[in-house]
Write an enzyme that holds these catalytic residues in place. Structure first.
Site, short mmCIF file in Angstrom:
data_model
loop_
_atom_site.label_atom_id
_atom_site.label_comp_id
_atom_site.label_asym_id
_atom_site.label_seq_id
_atom_site.Cartn_x
_atom_site.Cartn_y
_atom_site.Cartn_z
N VAL A 112 34.44 -19.39 11.83
CA VAL A 112 35.10 -20.59 12.35
C VAL A 112 35.02 -20.56 13.87
O VAL A 112 35.50 -19.61 14.50
CB VAL A 112 36.58 -20.67 11.91
CG1 VAL A 112 37.23 -21.93 12.46
CG2 VAL A 112 36.70 -20.61 10.40
N ILE A 148 36.73 -13.20 8.14
CA ILE A 148 36.85 -14.55 8.70
C ILE A 148 36.68 -14.47 10.22
O ILE A 148 37.65 -14.60 10.98
CB ILE A 148 38.19 -15.22 8.32
CG1 ILE A 148 38.45 -15.11 6.83
CG2 ILE A 148 38.19 -16.69 8.76
CD1 ILE A 148 39.83 -15.62 6.40
N PRO A 149 35.46 -14.21 10.68
CA PRO A 149 35.25 -14.16 12.13
C PRO A 149 35.51 -15.53 12.75
O PRO A 149 35.17 -16.55 12.16
CB PRO A 149 33.78 -13.75 12.27
CG PRO A 149 33.15 -14.01 10.96
CD PRO A 149 34.24 -13.97 9.94
N HIS A 150 36.14 -15.53 13.91
CA HIS A 150 36.48 -16.80 14.54
C HIS A 150 36.59 -16.64 16.05
O HIS A 150 36.74 -15.53 16.56
CB HIS A 150 37.80 -17.35 13.97
CG HIS A 150 38.95 -16.41 14.11
ND1 HIS A 150 39.17 -15.39 13.21
CD2 HIS A 150 39.92 -16.32 15.03
CE1 HIS A 150 40.24 -14.71 13.58
NE2 HIS A 150 40.72 -15.26 14.68
N GLY A 151 36.48 -17.77 16.72
CA GLY A 151 36.60 -17.76 18.17
C GLY A 151 36.65 -19.18 18.70
O GLY A 151 36.51 -20.15 17.95
#
Length: 150
Positions: A103, A65-68
């Site tokens: 996300v 779930i890569p996010h930033g």
């Protein structure tokens, strides 16, 4: 909370071509850039790489779930990808990831951003959802899985 409030059908990739973490991030970001005028794909990719340098977002069970956060965004945006062969994403369980939920959120929506990440995490903890996700025959079927479960 429904995924389709933040995810569009054109931001779903049923068969990622990527073979590395950076390529997965770039491919998902490119989908967003193609559908969101003014979106800075290069900046988004760097934000995600910077986040990954703090610790992997590959949480295990084939999921990442890569996010930033990006100050230039007006709303939260989600892109979803699937790799049938799996990608080394430095996951906590050391196994390749096949399910990717990216996300990106504006700086000013920390609470909502965390609620969305928690919602996605709960959804992906369901083995039957992961099975349906990985078994979907095409992008349209994958969209059906995503919208039915959310």
């Amino acid at each position: 909370m429904r995924l389709e409030d933040y995810l569009q059908p054109e931001f779903v990739i049923g068969e990622l071509a990527a073979e590395s973490k950076s390529e997965v991030l770039a491919e998902l970001v490119a989908k967003i850039a193609a559908g969101l005028p003014g979106f800075d794909a290069k900046r988004a990719h760097q934000v995600l790489l910077d986040r990954e340098s703090l610790g992997t977002t590959g949480i295990g069970d084939t999921v990442a779930i890569p996010h930033g956060k990006m100050e230039s965004l007006e709303k939260i945006v989600i892109a979803v990808g699937r790799s049938l062969k799996g990608v080394n994403f430095d996951a906590l369980d050391f196994k390749p990831c096949r399910i990717f939920f990216l996300v990106l959120a504006p700086e000013h929506v920390a609470g909502l951003h965390l609620r969305i990440l928690a919602h996605i995490s709960r959804l992906l903890s369901d083995e039957s959802f992961r099975h349906a996700f990985l078994s979907a025959e095409n992008d349209a079927a994958l969209w059906q899985v995503l919208t039915a479960a959310a």
